[in-house]
Design an enzyme around this catalytic site. Structure first.
Site, short mmCIF file in Angstrom:
data_model
loop_
_atom_site.label_atom_id
_atom_site.label_comp_id
_atom_site.label_asym_id
_atom_site.label_seq_id
_atom_site.Cartn_x
_atom_site.Cartn_y
_atom_site.Cartn_z
N VAL A 137 3.26 11.67 -5.50
CA VAL A 137 1.85 11.61 -5.10
C VAL A 137 1.10 12.85 -5.60
CG1 VAL A 137 0.33 11.64 -3.08
CG2 VAL A 137 2.32 10.16 -3.12
N LYS B 186 11.26 23.72 -11.08
CA LYS B 186 10.39 22.57 -11.35
C LYS B 186 9.06 23.03 -11.96
CE LYS B 186 9.18 18.53 -8.54
NZ LYS B 186 9.09 18.11 -7.16
N ARG C 212 1.61 2.75 -6.95
CA ARG C 212 2.95 2.17 -7.12
C ARG C 212 3.67 2.93 -8.20
NH1 ARG C 212 1.22 -3.42 -9.11
NH2 ARG C 212 -0.44 -2.05 -9.80
N LYS D 8 -2.46 2.98 5.91
CA LYS D 8 -1.37 3.13 4.94
C LYS D 8 -0.11 2.35 5.38
CE LYS D 8 1.43 4.64 1.89
NZ LYS D 8 1.39 4.87 0.50
N ASN E 175 1.55 -1.16 3.73
CA ASN E 175 2.91 -1.26 3.20
C ASN E 175 3.73 -2.29 3.99
OD1 ASN E 175 2.58 0.42 1.08
ND2 ASN E 175 3.92 2.05 1.80
N LEU F 156 3.87 -11.94 -4.13
CA LEU F 156 4.50 -13.19 -3.70
C LEU F 156 5.56 -13.59 -4.71
CD1 LEU F 156 1.69 -15.56 -2.29
CD2 LEU F 156 3.57 -14.48 -1.05
N ALA G 133 9.29 -13.90 -5.54
CA ALA G 133 10.61 -13.86 -4.89
C ALA G 133 11.58 -13.06 -5.75
CB ALA G 133 11.13 -15.28 -4.70
N CYS H 36 9.37 3.63 -0.30
CA CYS H 36 8.24 3.44 0.63
C CYS H 36 8.43 2.29 1.63
CB CYS H 36 6.97 3.23 -0.16
SG CYS H 36 6.69 4.57 -1.31
N LYS I 132 12.90 -1.35 -9.11
CA LYS I 132 11.95 -2.18 -9.86
C LYS I 132 11.84 -1.60 -11.26
CE LYS I 132 7.62 0.09 -8.81
NZ LYS I 132 6.24 -0.14 -8.43
C1 UGA Z 1 4.60 0.70 -2.70
C2 UGA Z 1 3.17 0.11 -2.57
O1 UGA Z 1 3.04 -1.05 -3.39
C3 UGA Z 1 2.11 1.14 -2.96
O2 UGA Z 1 0.81 0.61 -2.73
C4 UGA Z 1 2.31 2.40 -2.10
O3 UGA Z 1 1.39 3.43 -2.47
C5 UGA Z 1 3.73 2.93 -2.30
O4 UGA Z 1 4.67 1.90 -1.93
C6 UGA Z 1 3.88 4.14 -1.42
O5 UGA Z 1 3.79 3.99 -0.20
O6 UGA Z 1 3.96 5.26 -1.94
P1 UGA Z 1 6.30 1.13 -4.73
O7 UGA Z 1 7.31 1.43 -3.65
O8 UGA Z 1 6.16 2.07 -5.85
O9 UGA Z 1 4.82 0.98 -4.07
O10 UGA Z 1 6.69 -0.27 -5.36
P2 UGA Z 1 6.17 -1.79 -5.27
O11 UGA Z 1 5.63 -2.18 -6.58
O12 UGA Z 1 5.32 -2.01 -4.11
O13 UGA Z 1 7.57 -2.55 -5.08
C7 UGA Z 1 8.38 -2.36 -3.91
C8 UGA Z 1 9.49 -3.36 -3.87
O14 UGA Z 1 9.01 -4.67 -3.68
C9 UGA Z 1 10.32 -3.41 -5.17
O15 UGA Z 1 11.69 -3.53 -4.85
C10 UGA Z 1 9.81 -4.67 -5.86
O16 UGA Z 1 10.74 -5.25 -6.72
C11 UGA Z 1 9.54 -5.56 -4.66
N1 UGA Z 1 8.56 -6.64 -4.92
C12 UGA Z 1 7.26 -6.36 -5.18
C13 UGA Z 1 8.99 -7.97 -4.90
O17 UGA Z 1 10.19 -8.27 -4.68
N2 UGA Z 1 8.08 -8.96 -5.11
C14 UGA Z 1 6.76 -8.71 -5.34
O18 UGA Z 1 5.98 -9.68 -5.52
C15 UGA Z 1 6.36 -7.37 -5.40
#
Ligand code: UGA
Length: 432
Positions: A11, A35, A154, A207, A211, A253, A255, A263, A324
């Site tokens: 962040v 760092k 993200r 927030k 999430n 959405l 799967a 997070c 991811k």
């Molecule tokens: C998440 C939120 O999306 C951000 O908005 C937030 O700022 C962040 O957490 C945080 O709190 O710092 P992030 O953890 O980087 O972001 O990743 P995401 O893209 O949200 O994915 C999270 C998980 O959900 C992954 O394992 C991804 O594969 C899964 N996912 C996501 C699905 O299985 N299906 C989807 O349709 C979307």
């Protein structure tokens, strides 16, 4: 404006660099000297597409600097962002706020002129109140104001998410702070971002509520995908059909395997802890956590089924192991459970990830890293697509897998099942 970001994790670093790119003078502070030295040389501690180039550009133009000196940095800045980690406490759902409180104490020793202290870390409701209390022990109230400004970036999409946010949430009842924060974010609002000003507690809760809701959406479609498999329906049709209703929305959405990352798993637990402190039962979020935990066991059973209950000595190739795509982050990735579990059952596992070897698997018997997709797959009985990297989206399995009757299990639904079946590949996917 003169800004200071305390904490150069995800962040702090991304926001700091982006704020400097918008023309502000930004000091990114971290107590980790190693760092900071690396950052000064343009070496970035995290994997984020485009970040390294933006750091170099703004560091060279001198709008961005790095420092280990918190007191000097605070003195020089008008707005101070707290961006330190809030990991879960050991054996508890609660967030560990010790880093936040330590920073608040340090800041309080260095306020001699009016400052806005902005909490960007994900913190439970009332943390802003506590930070204010800590600072007011040393500083007159008229010299500072504590604001909540949660972050919605993200991983892997962080720069884009910073520049084109859906909304900017500022939690403060102080008019002057609100005006300054609005000015700071003005360049993003001209690109379409909505700005909302709420109470500080509401901003903190937005927030977690966001999430937890996204985690709920994913778990919902994941459970529906189980039903789709049984009734012979493609879950993607369901996602599209539902998502076109604007009240539902099509994003999040998709799967897949159990959701992971630093997070969703942590924040769903933390909001339950907050609710418990306020004697409220968030039963839906509790079910989501359970559903996500069960998902990994369910997928292990499916893999065992695909292998006709004979896992021992079977060669399995995992493509992608991070939680991811576009990140090297392994935190709470479902692969951390899938791979050791199958290895324990005697499977020989090779994995390939575009971000390289993962130390988490180094000591696990029967698991080794491959340096290429081909090396991981050529002798595999089963290829599991675990992460949706672009690198995997147009693979020609017949070329890379040499074993007769190899199976592909696609957890991210990257290929067209009919086409794969037509080309006589034993292709199985989630939700179809
Ligand atoms: C998440 C939120 O999306 C951000 O908005 C937030 O700022 C962040 O957490 C945080 O709190 O710092 P992030 O953890 O980087 O972001 O990743 P995401 O893209 O949200 O994915 C999270 C998980 O959900 C992954 O394992 C991804 O594969 C899964 N996912 C996501 C699905 O299985 N299906 C989807 O349709 C979307």
């Amino acid at each position: 404006m003169k800004l200071c970001m305390i904490g150069t994790g995800y962040v702090g670093l991304v926001s700091g660099v982006c704020f400097s790119d918008l023309g502000n003078d930004v000091i990114c502070v971290d107590k980790d000297e190693y760092k900071i030295e690396k950052l000064k040389k343009g070496i970035i501690p995290i994997y984020e597409p485009g970040l390294s180039e933006l750091v170099k550009k703004n560091y060279n133009s001198k709008r961005l600097s790095f420092s280990t000196n918190l007191s000097e940095s605070v003195k020089k800045s008008q707005v101070i962002f707290i961006c330190v980690g809030t990991p879960p406490k050991k054996n508890s759902n609660a967030a560990d706020l010790s880093q936040i409180y330590n920073v608040a104490k340090e800041i309080s020793n260095n306020i001699k002129s009016p400052k806005i202290i902005v909490n960007k870390s994900t913190v439970p409701v009332t943390t802003g109140d506590k930070v204010e209390k800590i600072i007011s022990r040393k500083v007159k109230k008229k010299l500072f104001n504590v604001v909540s400004n949660p972050e919605f970036l993200r991983e892997g999409e962080a720069l884009r998410d910073f520049i084109y946010p859906d909304r900017i949430v500022i939690g403060t009842s102080d008019k002057r702070s609100n005006k300054i924060m609005r000015n700071l974010y003005l360049p993003l609002m001209s690109k379409g971002a909505k700005y909302i000003n709420t109470s500080r507690r509401a901003a903190e809760l937005i927030k977690y509520a966001s999430n937890a809701f996204l985690a709920t959406k994913i778990s919902y479609i994941n459970e529906l995908s189980n039903l789709c498999e049984k009734i012979g329906v493609n879950v993607e049709d369901i996602s599209i059909g539902m998502g076109l209703d604007k009240r539902i929305g099509g994003r999040f959405l998709r799967a897949g395997p159990a959701y992971g990352g630093s997070c969703f798993p942590k924040d769903t637990r933390a909001i339950i802890d907050t609710a418990k402190n306020f004697k409220t039962n968030l039963s839906i979020i509790k079910s989501v956590i359970l559903s996500n935990q069960n998902r990994t066991s369910l997928l292990i059973s499916k893999i065992i089924n695909l292998l006709n209950n004979k896992v021992s000595k079977k060669k399995i190739a995992f493509l992608g192991v991070t939680f991811k795509a576009n990140t090297d982050d392994m935190r709470e990735s479902s692969s951390l459970k899938l791979i050791p579990n199958l290895a324990k059952k005697g499977a020989k596992i090779k994995y390939f990830d575009p971000t390289g070897n993962k130390k988490e698997f180094d000591k696990i018997k029967n698991v080794r890293n491959s340096s290429s997709i081909e090396e991981a797959c050529y002798d595999a009985d089963l290829i599991v697509i675990h992460t949706e990297w672009n690198d995997f989206k147009s693979l020609n399995f017949k070329k890379i897998a040499k074993k007769k009757n190899f199976i592909v299990y696609d957890m991210r639904r990257l290929f067209n099942k009919n086409k794969m079946n037509k080309s006589k590949i034993k292709y199985f996917t989630i939700g179809n």
